[in-house]
Scaffold this motif. Structure first.
Motif, short mmCIF file in Angstrom:
data_model
loop_
_atom_site.label_atom_id
_atom_site.label_comp_id
_atom_site.label_asym_id
_atom_site.label_seq_id
_atom_site.Cartn_x
_atom_site.Cartn_y
_atom_site.Cartn_z
N VAL A 1 13.60 5.93 9.31
CA VAL A 1 13.72 6.29 7.90
C VAL A 1 13.37 7.77 7.81
CG1 VAL A 1 12.83 5.90 5.56
CG2 VAL A 1 13.06 3.98 7.15
N THR A 2 14.21 8.57 7.15
CA THR A 2 13.95 10.01 7.03
C THR A 2 13.99 10.42 5.56
OG1 THR A 2 16.28 10.62 7.29
CG2 THR A 2 14.94 10.52 9.30
N TRP A 3 13.29 11.52 5.26
CA TRP A 3 13.26 12.06 3.90
C TRP A 3 13.06 13.56 3.94
CZ3 TRP A 3 9.86 8.72 6.14
CH2 TRP A 3 8.58 9.20 6.41
N ASP A 4 13.41 14.20 2.84
CA ASP A 4 13.32 15.65 2.70
C ASP A 4 11.88 16.06 2.40
OD1 ASP A 4 13.70 18.34 2.16
OD2 ASP A 4 14.80 18.00 0.29
N THR A 5 11.36 16.96 3.22
CA THR A 5 9.98 17.45 3.03
C THR A 5 9.94 18.91 2.60
OG1 THR A 5 9.77 18.08 5.35
CG2 THR A 5 9.06 15.85 4.75
N SER A 6 11.08 19.46 2.19
CA SER A 6 11.14 20.89 1.90
C SER A 6 10.21 21.33 0.77
CB SER A 6 12.58 21.31 1.59
OG SER A 6 13.06 20.63 0.46
N ASN A 7 9.87 20.46 -0.15
CA ASN A 7 8.95 20.87 -1.21
C ASN A 7 7.72 19.97 -1.27
OD1 ASN A 7 10.44 18.75 -2.10
ND2 ASN A 7 10.86 19.56 -4.13
N ALA A 8 7.25 19.54 -0.10
CA ALA A 8 6.05 18.70 -0.03
C ALA A 8 4.81 19.52 -0.41
CB ALA A 8 5.88 18.14 1.37
N PRO A 9 3.93 18.95 -1.24
CA PRO A 9 2.71 19.66 -1.60
C PRO A 9 1.73 19.67 -0.43
CG PRO A 9 2.69 17.48 -2.53
CD PRO A 9 4.04 17.67 -1.91
N VAL A 10 0.77 20.56 -0.49
CA VAL A 10 -0.26 20.64 0.54
C VAL A 10 -1.11 19.37 0.53
CG1 VAL A 10 -2.31 21.89 1.31
CG2 VAL A 10 -0.32 23.14 0.47
N ASN A 11 -1.45 18.91 -0.67
CA ASN A 11 -2.28 17.71 -0.82
C ASN A 11 -1.43 16.55 -1.33
OD1 ASN A 11 -4.77 19.04 -0.23
ND2 ASN A 11 -4.62 19.98 -2.23
N ILE A 12 -1.41 15.47 -0.57
CA ILE A 12 -0.76 14.24 -1.00
C ILE A 12 -1.88 13.21 -1.07
CG2 ILE A 12 0.95 12.48 -0.48
CD1 ILE A 12 2.56 14.63 0.97
N SER A 13 -2.13 12.69 -2.27
CA SER A 13 -3.35 11.92 -2.47
C SER A 13 -3.29 10.46 -2.03
CB SER A 13 -3.77 11.99 -3.95
OG SER A 13 -2.74 11.51 -4.77
N ASN A 14 -2.13 9.88 -1.83
CA ASN A 14 -2.06 8.48 -1.43
C ASN A 14 -1.49 8.35 -0.03
OD1 ASN A 14 -2.95 7.81 -3.95
ND2 ASN A 14 -0.98 7.13 -4.70
N GLY A 15 -1.83 7.23 0.62
CA GLY A 15 -1.25 6.92 1.91
C GLY A 15 0.21 6.57 1.76
N ALA A 16 0.95 6.57 2.84
CA ALA A 16 2.39 6.33 2.79
C ALA A 16 2.72 4.94 3.33
CB ALA A 16 3.11 7.39 3.60
N SER A 17 3.79 4.36 2.79
CA SER A 17 4.30 3.10 3.30
C SER A 17 5.79 2.98 3.00
CB SER A 17 3.53 1.91 2.72
OG SER A 17 3.61 1.90 1.32
N VAL A 18 6.45 2.16 3.80
CA VAL A 18 7.88 1.89 3.63
C VAL A 18 8.04 0.39 3.42
CG1 VAL A 18 10.14 1.86 4.77
CG2 VAL A 18 8.63 3.83 5.05
N TYR A 19 8.80 0.06 2.37
CA TYR A 19 9.12 -1.34 2.07
C TYR A 19 10.62 -1.55 2.21
CZ TYR A 19 4.49 -2.20 0.17
OH TYR A 19 3.14 -2.36 0.03
N LEU B 1 10.28 4.12 -0.33
CA LEU B 1 9.26 4.98 0.29
C LEU B 1 8.18 5.24 -0.73
CD1 LEU B 1 8.37 6.84 2.66
CD2 LEU B 1 9.77 8.63 1.60
N PHE B 2 6.94 4.85 -0.39
CA PHE B 2 5.81 5.06 -1.29
C PHE B 2 4.85 6.09 -0.73
CE2 PHE B 2 6.95 0.77 -2.74
CZ PHE B 2 6.95 0.99 -4.11
N GLY B 3 4.31 6.84 -1.63
CA GLY B 3 3.21 7.76 -1.41
C GLY B 3 2.55 7.86 -2.77
N ASP B 4 2.62 9.01 -3.38
CA ASP B 4 2.14 9.15 -4.74
C ASP B 4 3.12 8.54 -5.73
OD1 ASP B 4 -0.26 10.46 -4.24
OD2 ASP B 4 0.80 12.32 -3.89
N SER B 5 4.35 8.42 -5.35
CA SER B 5 5.38 7.86 -6.20
C SER B 5 6.44 7.24 -5.31
CB SER B 5 5.99 8.98 -7.07
OG SER B 5 6.85 8.45 -8.02
N GLY B 6 7.18 6.28 -5.81
CA GLY B 6 8.17 5.60 -4.99
C GLY B 6 9.55 6.22 -5.12
N ASN B 7 10.34 6.07 -4.09
CA ASN B 7 11.71 6.55 -4.10
C ASN B 7 12.54 5.54 -3.34
OD1 ASN B 7 13.93 8.13 -4.53
ND2 ASN B 7 13.35 9.73 -3.13
N GLU B 8 13.76 5.28 -3.81
CA GLU B 8 14.63 4.29 -3.19
C GLU B 8 15.78 4.95 -2.44
OE1 GLU B 8 16.18 1.68 -6.18
OE2 GLU B 8 14.23 0.74 -6.51
#
Length: 133
Positions: free
Chosen positions: A53-71, A111-118
């Motif tokens: 599973v891949t995603w765009d990280t071009s505008n990832a913040p320095v701090n991401i407050s939640n852990g990541a998971s894939v459903y 894809l979950f972290g601070d917010s979900g994306n499908e």
């Protein structure tokens, strides 16, 4: 009377501390909703195989407050505990319940972290040879 004054002083001090803590701002840009780049609508995964599973990280913040998971929609969590800044995670495509394969059914990755994306809808197929891996 003195006990009431002491209680009032303590209560006001507590309110003052809580109020000042409540106005501390969250780190700027710590909500990250990355665009999933794979799987795409043309993707076909095979049960039992390892896929990425891949995603765009071009505008990832320095701090991401939640852990990541894939459903996998309709199945559940298939990966967790990775860094969203990495841009990818390998997942083992599960054998779906009851071994029933519906070639018309479509799946999504969430894809979950601070917010979900499908992801877009994609297919999962069964290949008998993949059971041996």
């Amino acid at each position: 009377m003195q006990l009431t004054s002491l209680f009032a002083t303590i209560a006001l001090s507590f309110v003052s501390v809580v109020s000042s803590a409540a106005v501390v701002p969250r780190a700027a840009n710590d909500v990250f909703v990355p665009q999933i780049t794979s799987p795409t609508a043309d993707t076909v995964w095979t049960m039992g195989k390892t896929e990425t599973v891949t995603w765009d990280t071009s505008n990832a913040p320095v701090n991401i407050s939640n852990g990541a998971s894939v459903y996998l929609e309709g199945y559940g969590r298939i990966a967790e505990g990775f860094d969203l800044r990495s841009g990818s995670v390998d997942v083992k495509v599960p054998f779906l319940p009851d071994g029933v394969v519906d070639s018309t059914k479509l799946y999504k990755i969430i894809l979950f972290g601070d917010s979900g994306n499908e992801s877009p809808d994609f297919k999962i197929i069964f290949d008998p040879s993949s059971e041996k891996e």
